[in-house]
Design a protein around this motif. Structure first.
Motif, PDB file in Angstrom:
ATOM      1  N   GLN A   1      -0.745   2.576 -16.417  1.00  0.00           N
ATOM      2  CA  GLN A   1      -0.777   3.689 -15.216  1.00  0.00           C
ATOM      3  C   GLN A   1       0.557   3.046 -14.317  1.00  0.00           C
ATOM      4  N   CYS A   2       0.445   1.716 -14.151  1.00  0.00           N
ATOM      5  CA  CYS A   2       1.285   0.961 -13.176  1.00  0.00           C
ATOM      6  C   CYS A   2       2.850   1.018 -13.905  1.00  0.00           C
ATOM      7  N   ILE A   3       2.914   0.849 -15.181  1.00  0.00           N
ATOM      8  CA  ILE A   3       4.100   0.838 -15.935  1.00  0.00           C
ATOM      9  C   ILE A   3       4.576   2.313 -15.809  1.00  0.00           C
ATOM     10  N   ASP A   4       3.774   3.177 -16.071  1.00  0.00           N
ATOM     11  CA  ASP A   4       4.381   4.733 -16.128  1.00  0.00           C
ATOM     12  C   ASP A   4       5.108   4.841 -14.650  1.00  0.00           C
ATOM     13  N   ARG A   5       4.433   4.525 -13.967  1.00  0.00           N
ATOM     14  CA  ARG A   5       4.887   4.820 -12.391  1.00  0.00           C
ATOM     15  C   ARG A   5       6.126   3.931 -12.278  1.00  0.00           C
ATOM     16  N   LEU A   6       6.043   2.738 -12.506  1.00  0.00           N
ATOM     17  CA  LEU A   6       7.224   1.890 -12.434  1.00  0.00           C
ATOM     18  C   LEU A   6       8.655   2.776 -13.140  1.00  0.00           C
TER      19      LEU A   6
ATOM     20  N   GLY B   1      -1.328  -9.683  -3.367  1.00  0.00           N
ATOM     21  CA  GLY B   1      -2.585  -8.523  -3.597  1.00  0.00           C
ATOM     22  C   GLY B   1      -3.563  -8.721  -2.783  1.00  0.00           C
ATOM     23  N   GLN B   2      -3.741  -9.650  -1.759  1.00  0.00           N
ATOM     24  CA  GLN B   2      -5.192  -9.976  -1.232  1.00  0.00           C
ATOM     25  C   GLN B   2      -5.620  -8.726  -0.451  1.00  0.00           C
ATOM     26  N   THR B   3      -4.881  -8.103   0.366  1.00  0.00           N
ATOM     27  CA  THR B   3      -5.335  -7.279   1.336  1.00  0.00           C
ATOM     28  C   THR B   3      -5.633  -6.014   0.363  1.00  0.00           C
ATOM     29  N   PRO B   4      -4.995  -5.515  -0.747  1.00  0.00           N
ATOM     30  CA  PRO B   4      -5.665  -4.319  -1.367  1.00  0.00           C
ATOM     31  C   PRO B   4      -6.901  -4.856  -2.256  1.00  0.00           C
ATOM     32  N   PHE B   5      -6.689  -5.944  -2.658  1.00  0.00           N
ATOM     33  CA  PHE B   5      -7.845  -6.601  -3.523  1.00  0.00           C
ATOM     34  C   PHE B   5      -9.025  -6.392  -2.559  1.00  0.00           C
ATOM     35  N   GLU B   6      -8.905  -7.086  -1.294  1.00  0.00           N
ATOM     36  CA  GLU B   6     -10.277  -6.895  -0.390  1.00  0.00           C
ATOM     37  C   GLU B   6     -10.899  -5.622  -0.358  1.00  0.00           C
TER      38      GLU B   6
ATOM     39  N   ARG C   1     -21.803  11.023  -3.405  1.00  0.00           N
ATOM     40  CA  ARG C   1     -21.220   9.831  -2.649  1.00  0.00           C
ATOM     41  C   ARG C   1     -20.616   8.969  -3.421  1.00  0.00           C
ATOM     42  N   ILE C   2     -21.220   8.460  -4.533  1.00  0.00           N
ATOM     43  CA  ILE C   2     -20.663   7.377  -5.487  1.00  0.00           C
ATOM     44  C   ILE C   2     -19.192   8.102  -6.005  1.00  0.00           C
ATOM     45  N   LYS C   3     -19.239   9.293  -6.537  1.00  0.00           N
ATOM     46  CA  LYS C   3     -17.973   9.816  -6.864  1.00  0.00           C
ATOM     47  C   LYS C   3     -17.037   9.929  -5.799  1.00  0.00           C
ATOM     48  N   ARG C   4     -17.318  10.265  -4.658  1.00  0.00           N
ATOM     49  CA  ARG C   4     -16.352   9.981  -3.410  1.00  0.00           C
ATOM     50  C   ARG C   4     -15.757   8.583  -3.264  1.00  0.00           C
ATOM     51  N   LEU C   5     -16.673   7.634  -3.321  1.00  0.00           N
ATOM     52  CA  LEU C   5     -16.415   6.343  -3.126  1.00  0.00           C
ATOM     53  C   LEU C   5     -15.049   5.929  -4.143  1.00  0.00           C
ATOM     54  N   TYR C   6     -15.620   6.140  -5.398  1.00  0.00           N
ATOM     55  CA  TYR C   6     -14.648   5.995  -6.612  1.00  0.00           C
ATOM     56  C   TYR C   6     -13.305   6.587  -6.427  1.00  0.00           C
ATOM     57  N   ARG C   7     -13.299   7.741  -5.901  1.00  0.00           N
ATOM     58  CA  ARG C   7     -11.986   8.536  -5.554  1.00  0.00           C
ATOM     59  C   ARG C   7     -11.269   7.646  -4.463  1.00  0.00           C
ATOM     60  N   THR C   8     -11.966   7.458  -3.322  1.00  0.00           N
ATOM     61  CA  THR C   8     -11.306   6.727  -2.303  1.00  0.00           C
ATOM     62  C   THR C   8     -10.887   5.357  -2.704  1.00  0.00           C
ATOM     63  N   ARG C   9     -11.569   4.668  -3.718  1.00  0.00           N
ATOM     64  CA  ARG C   9     -11.227   3.443  -4.277  1.00  0.00           C
ATOM     65  C   ARG C   9      -9.892   3.523  -4.824  1.00  0.00           C
ATOM     66  N   SER C  10      -9.754   4.574  -5.728  1.00  0.00           N
ATOM     67  CA  SER C  10      -8.610   4.783  -6.571  1.00  0.00           C
ATOM     68  C   SER C  10      -7.199   5.266  -5.664  1.00  0.00           C
ATOM     69  N   ARG C  11      -7.638   5.966  -4.824  1.00  0.00           N
ATOM     70  CA  ARG C  11      -6.730   6.434  -3.800  1.00  0.00           C
ATOM     71  C   ARG C  11      -5.957   5.426  -3.138  1.00  0.00           C
ATOM     72  N   ARG C  12      -6.708   4.546  -2.371  1.00  0.00           N
ATOM     73  CA  ARG C  12      -6.247   3.282  -1.739  1.00  0.00           C
ATOM     74  C   ARG C  12      -5.597   2.461  -2.491  1.00  0.00           C
ATOM     75  N   ARG C  13      -6.056   2.198  -3.815  1.00  0.00           N
ATOM     76  CA  ARG C  13      -5.291   1.197  -4.945  1.00  0.00           C
ATOM     77  C   ARG C  13      -3.815   1.872  -5.131  1.00  0.00           C
ATOM     78  N   ASP C  14      -3.915   3.070  -5.501  1.00  0.00           N
ATOM     79  CA  ASP C  14      -2.740   3.889  -5.872  1.00  0.00           C
ATOM     80  C   ASP C  14      -1.681   3.596  -4.649  1.00  0.00           C
ATOM     81  N   HIS C  15      -2.005   4.107  -3.551  1.00  0.00           N
ATOM     82  CA  HIS C  15      -1.411   4.125  -2.388  1.00  0.00           C
ATOM     83  C   HIS C  15      -0.458   2.674  -2.404  1.00  0.00           C
ATOM     84  N   ALA C  16      -1.225   1.712  -2.344  1.00  0.00           N
ATOM     85  CA  ALA C  16      -0.693   0.229  -2.327  1.00  0.00           C
ATOM     86  C   ALA C  16       0.227   0.084  -3.520  1.00  0.00           C
ATOM     87  N   VAL C  17      -0.043   0.331  -4.717  1.00  0.00           N
ATOM     88  CA  VAL C  17       0.766  -0.150  -5.791  1.00  0.00           C
ATOM     89  C   VAL C  17       2.020   1.056  -5.733  1.00  0.00           C
TER      90      VAL C  17
END
Ligand SMILES: [Zn+2]
Length: 413
Positions: free
Chosen positions: A314-319, A220-225, A250-266
């Motif tokens: 969310q991760c279990i649902d996706r699985l 998880g190192q890269t996605p966590f970083e 800007r903050i809302k956008r950052l939250y969205r970016t953060r979720s999107r990148r995590r979801d992509h990796a997961v």
């Protein structure tokens, strides 16, 4: 549960292929005649069910069973059409032809479950019934069937249903789909059904052990970083807000970016893993419930990762949704103690976990997440699992998970 086995036929001689083609072509001819007749009747406002008289014409080529089977599939197609016709939400077309005037008939048939046999071994073969005319013409015995070598292996074992054979002109192969009814997978004492267990962790996102002895670690190192970096930027932006204001575009956008990148990796991780497990014929995946994930032996840092990075449910649902595509069952089981129990001596209280390493006074030292996934699997399947190779470690490169060379398991960070 209904599942489909897919495999190819490899006729071993020109004569065998010729007979097969005649069966497929006669089937398409029957289908098309019946379809033509029914379409005429339908457009003339007559009952399509009055059509028969095709039996005698095809029985000596196709056999009675196959003639009936094709008529039955045609009946079903018309019944579905009429059902949709009554539904204002649809605008259905009547059943169509197998092939067209320019390109000829599609080579296609259906074989009833009692009209074929398949033997699975190193020289697997399918045998299908054919009609008396073909038997006479090609010198077959009275009860002899057309024998066709098979390439491929069944993914599912169970009660065999009907076969569909279709010539795939792109791949130039005779492809068979066999419908199969498989029993629900029992959790313990299951013979021949392979299973895997996942431990969802903090530093290692997923540790996986399979009953066939493979072990996988998704680091998880890269996605966590990336996640932490965006979290810091959110904190910075929040600190700069005027007193009355709680958020900004800007903050809302950052939250969205953060979720999107995590979801992509997961999501990429789950797909990579499930494809790997499917290829290894796994039929069940166990995952631990939450009790072990937020254990108190973890650091504040690990808890931050587990709570904010892992959207666990969310991760279990996706699985589950990825596994459904592959026909793999997903089951949650309690993972109390699995991360703390020594696999060598069973000690629970005096084992010690430091980052990813579990040590025991008995001398055992191993990767805690792998130990946990193995313990989980043994608990779920009531068997002893012996790892057959060194664990494979996967790294995220922002696009895909790829195996890392030199898969040495050492605590990182
Ligand atoms: Zn021990």
């Amino acid at each position: 549960m209904n599942r489909t086995n897919t495999f190819d036929l490899v006729p071993q001689s020109e004569t065998t292929e010729e007979i097969l083609v005649r069966v497929l072509d006669a089937s398409a001819s029957l289908w098309n005649q019946l379809t033509y007749d029914r379409r005429q009747r339908f457009f003339d406002g007559e009952s399509v069910w009055e059509c028969d008289g095709y039996y005698d014409e095809y029985v000596d080529v196709l056999s009675g069973a196959t003639t009936q089977q094709i008529a039955r599939v045609n009946d079903t197609a018309w019944r579905s059409f009429f059902e949709l016709l009554d539904d204002p939400a649809y605008d259905p077309s009547p059943p169509g032809y197998w092939g067209n005037r320019d390109e000829g008939r599609n080579l296609h048939t259906y074989i009833r479950d009692d009209s074929y046999t398949i033997r699975w071994n190193e020289r697997s073969r399918l045998e299908i019934r054919i009609g008396m005319d073909l038997k006479d013409e090609y010198g077959f015995g009275m009860y002899e069937r057309l024998r066709l070598p098979v390439r491929g292996n069944p993914k599912w074992r169970g009660d065999s249903g009907r076969l569909e054979i279709r010539y795939d002109s792109v791949e130039e192969t005779y492809r068979v789909h066999q419908s199969t009814t498989v029993e629900e997978i029992e959790t313990s004492e299951s013979n021949g059904s392979e299973a895997a267990a996942l431990d969802l962790g903090a530093n290692v996102l997923v540790a996986c052990t399979t009953t066939s002895g493979e072990q996988y670690l998704y680091n998880g190192q890269t996605p966590f970083e990336q996640f932490r970096e965006t979290t810091n930027r959110i904190a910075d932006a929040q600190a700069k807000l005027p007193d009355e204001q709680h958020t900004s575009q800007r903050i809302k956008r950052l939250y969205r970016t953060r979720s999107r990148r995590r979801d992509h990796a997961v999501n990429a991780l789950l797909r990579d893993l499930v494809e790997r497990l499917d290829a290894a014929s796994m039929t069940t995946i166990y995952h631990g419930d939450l009790t072990g994930v937020l254990g108190e032996y973890w650091s504040v840092e690990a808890n931050f990762k587990a709570r904010s990075f892992w959207a666990h449910q969310q991760c279990i649902d996706r699985l589950e949704s990825v596994c459904e595509e592959f026909g793999i069952d997903v089951e949650a089981i309690s993972e109390a103690w699995t991360s703390q129990t020594c696999p060598e001596c069973g000690e629970r209280e005096r084992t010690h976990r430091h980052r990813e390493t579990l040590t025991c006074p008995c001398g055992f030292e191993g990767h805690a997440d792998l130990v946990a996934s193995k313990a989980l699997l043994e608990q779920a399947t009531n068997t002893t699992v012996r790892p057959t190779a060194r664990p494979v470690r996967f790294q995220w490169d922002d696009h895909q998970w790829h195996p890392v060379e030199g898969t040495i398991v050492t605590p990182n960070e």
